[in-house]
Design an enzyme around this catalytic site. Sequence first.
Site: not given
Length: 199
Positions: A11, A13, A73, A156, A183
């Site tokens: 969620v 992202k 990715d 992460g 990023h």
Amino acid sequence: MARILVASRNVKKLAELRRVLDGAGVSGLELLSLADVPSYDEAPETGATFEENALAKARDGFAATGIPCVADDSGLSVAALNGMPGVLSARWSGVHGDDEANYRLLLAQLADVPDERRGAAFVSACALVGGAGETVVRGEWPGAIARAPRGAGGFGYDPIFIPEGSSRSAAELSPAEKDAASHRGRALTLLVPALRALA
């Protein structure tokens, strides 16, 4: 309203893409996650690059649902480890998605590396696949690896990543600060023109 499938169940992202679209003034797009569509077989991430994996995920999503699909990715590229963990970032410790085990292993591997050689970058490749074709973009966020984790935000490797020009870890930044620099934020911003064309 046009629908866009985001090939993720994360969620955070989905929220990040929504903030990028809102910031760019793009409206008229309904974002769906994998939880909002019937499940389909997702190909394993076997690409050698972030771009290959993102494109494969977006192609699978579009083929299965007929809805234009965005996939990303992303991972961490560490100079002292020749660009690793790279596409293996999410399963670096051997267990997929165990954030703390992944970054603790990385810190152990870099224990003897001096500060001036701890350069790294978060990398994100985002792909959009739909009836109008395929678009793939790449965003990078340069920085360095800290000696110990700091901060409770993000996910992460955020607690051990110090962005270039900052004294705080990525886990210590607000969502807005992270979007502006990250990023994925950079890659999604590059994807905005293609998304705007669908709105």
